[in-house]
Write an enzyme that holds these catalytic residues in place. Structure first.
Site, PDB file in Angstrom:
ATOM      1  N   LYS A 263       0.833  -1.202   0.000  1.00 56.23           N
ATOM      2  CA  LYS A 263       0.000   0.000   0.000  1.00 56.23           C
ATOM      3  C   LYS A 263       0.870   1.255   0.000  1.00 56.23           C
ATOM      4  O   LYS A 263       0.552   2.256  -0.642  1.00 56.23           O
ATOM      5  CB  LYS A 263      -0.914   0.006   1.224  1.00 56.23           C
ATOM      6  N   ARG A 264       1.995   1.175   0.689  1.00 52.28           N
ATOM      7  CA  ARG A 264       2.899   2.326   0.760  1.00 52.28           C
ATOM      8  C   ARG A 264       3.404   2.720  -0.630  1.00 52.28           C
ATOM      9  O   ARG A 264       3.566   3.900  -0.934  1.00 52.28           O
ATOM     10  CB  ARG A 264       4.079   2.002   1.686  1.00 52.28           C
TER      11      ARG A 264
END
Length: 504
Positions: A263-264
């Protein structure tokens, strides 16, 4: 391949479904449909401490949005349900007891503090603590204690776990449909916990029992489960059950190609890593491909080619073509790099393939949100003129907002470059020309203006850019005369006059 193909997608409801999970579901779905089999959704929610409200509904909605409805699962009950592990927890203890009775498992009474002490002691000696054949007879379990002491501890309510008894000095030969044969030395395996002290099974036991009871024929899952394959094969042997065939999919890698996509990465580089937006009551929200304007067909097409090679140059596949072409043996072993630009390319293709009328219907809510009311026919015309340059529905506003709102300001750099001292008089002459045209079409306007430019001995660069600037407000848009024809004579001449008034 027989018609008894049964595969399952078995996520845990601990948050939004990562795009890697969607790819796993897709490959299971394609494999099932290719072989006239059954695609099952099973929710693995035995770890209630990690359960997140709304996650199960999110998973189900994601699968349906991607065009992968499950044949069996929560809400689509079949004869192998229930399909939530939390509703099956009464099943697992009997299987754990069966393993103890057959000598494949044992009670372990070691406390967490005692195990931590063993780990620290090993670390100080530069070693790694593994609970298995080389030390289990020295630890606090039913293999080392007398039957009487074991019974007394159980009857006294002492907490325990049930561990699997991994075999010693054996070479396991495992077969993976993607990776071929894998040899494992059982001496390196630890004695995994199968049943926890809270009365719940671990993933390993519940997973194997459920796969057996649901008659799963093929287990297609992510590479991260490859280290568990040896234990799972041993569990099938311990139960004297026929094991399914296994296929472990490659990782989806970061755009740089190094490391697993997270997600980062999406947050940092500005693209979603989830199929749908996630807006929990507590916790981090996340963007989704659906809400970001992607077509589900584009997402599915892109994901199918992440790690799978059809063996041809074909890149565009609808779901039926994917099912027909899919071959599990053509899935790569190595990780597949996620390319945010490539998925945009797919979305552009699918947008071009949509009828203009459908795109207009999807674009209308964008206009209504801005307080702009326009007829479907008018919006369809806007779409038709700007479609080639659009990747997303929302792009139509960036590309063609001037078609709904006449420009009141003009790009400063363009004005400086294109609008000279004599531009006013030329634009006024064009206005007079256009006013004389009865059948105001793109061709009629173009013929009149270009004939006039030639007759006056002017350069096209002196007339055409100012006309575009006056109509659009900046140097963008389709063919100038197409814009004129679409806006109509009255609106076109009004915009030209307004530009002369403001810029003159």
């Amino acid at each position: 391949m027989s018609n008894n193909v049964r595969v399952r997608f078995a996520p845990s409801p601990t948050g939004p479904l990562h795009i890697g999970g969607v790819r796993t579901a897709l490959f299971n779905y394609l494999f099932a449909k290719k072989h006239n089999g059954t695609f099952i959704l099973r929710i693995e929610d035995t770890d209630q401490t990690r359960y997140v409200p709304g996650a199960e509904e999110y998973i189900s909605e994601s699968l349906f949005w991607c065009g992968m409805p499950y044949d069996e699962g929560p809400g689509t009950e079949g004869e192998y349900g229930p399909y939530r592990q939390s509703e099956r927890k009464h099943l697992y203890r009997a299987y754990a007891d069966q393993l103890i009775e057959s000598g494949w498992a044992y009670y372990a009474f070691d406390t967490a503090e005692e195990l931590d002490a063993h780990r620290k002691e090993h670390e100080e000696k530069g070693k790694t603590f593994i609970y298995n054949w080389h030390n289990r007879l020295k630890l606090k379990n039913s293999l080392a204690l007398s039957p009487e002491e074991v019974q007394a501890r159980v009857e006294n309510g002492e907490e325990y776990v049930i561990r699997f008894k991994s075999p010693q000095d054996e070479k396991l030969l495992l077969k993976d449909l993607i990776r071929g044969e894998i040899e494992i030395d059982t001496n390196i395996l630890d004695d995994k916990v199968l049943f926890k002290s809270d009365g719940m099974p671990t993933y390993h036991l519940a997973n194997i029992v459920d796969d057996h009871l649901m008659e799963i024929s093929h287990v297609i899952r992510g590479e991260e489960w490859l280290p568990s394959m040896a234990l799972h094969i041993l569990l099938y042997r311990a139960f004297d059950w026929k094991a399914p065939e296994f296929a472990h999919l490659p990782l989806i890698l970061k755009p740089t190609g190094k490391g697993k996509l997270s997600k980062r990465d999406g947050d940092k580089l500005g693209f979603p890593v989830f199929p749908l937006a996630w807006n929990p009551v507590n916790g981090d929200a996340a963007s989704g491909y659906r809400e970001s304007g992607y077509f589900s067909d584009a997402v599915v097409n892109f994901l199918a080619l992440l790690g799978w090679n059809p063996g041809t140059e074909q890149e565009i596949f609808n779901m039926e073509e994917l099912i027909e072409s899919f071959d599990i043996h053509r899935v790569n072993k190595s990780g597949a790099r996620f390319d945010p630009e490539k998925i945009k390319w797919f979305n552009h293709h699918y947008l071009q393939a949509h009828p203009n009328e459908e795109l207009a219907v999807k674009f209308l809510p964008f206009l209504e949100a801005k307080g702009i009311m326009a007829s479907p026919e008018f919006v369809t015309g806007v779409v038709a003129l700007n479609k080639e340059r659009a990747d997303f529905i929302a792009d139509f506003w960036d590309l063609a907002s001037y078609m709904f709102i006449a420009p009141e300001s003009f790009d400063e750099k363009a004005v400086k470059k294109q609008w000279k001292e004599d531009t006013d008089q030329y634009v006024n002459s064009v206005i007079d020309l256009l006013e004389e045209i009865d059948d105001f079409t793109s061709m009629a306007a173009e013929t009149a203006v270009k004939d006039w430019i030639a007759a006056e001995g002017l350069g096209f660069g002196k007339i055409m850019p100012p006309l575009r600037l006056a109509l659009v407000g900046e140097m963008k848009g389709p063919h100038v005369f197409d814009i004129m024809a679409f806006l109509g004579k009255k609106e076109t001449t009004a915009r030209l006059r307004n530009a002369v008034k403001i810029l003159g």
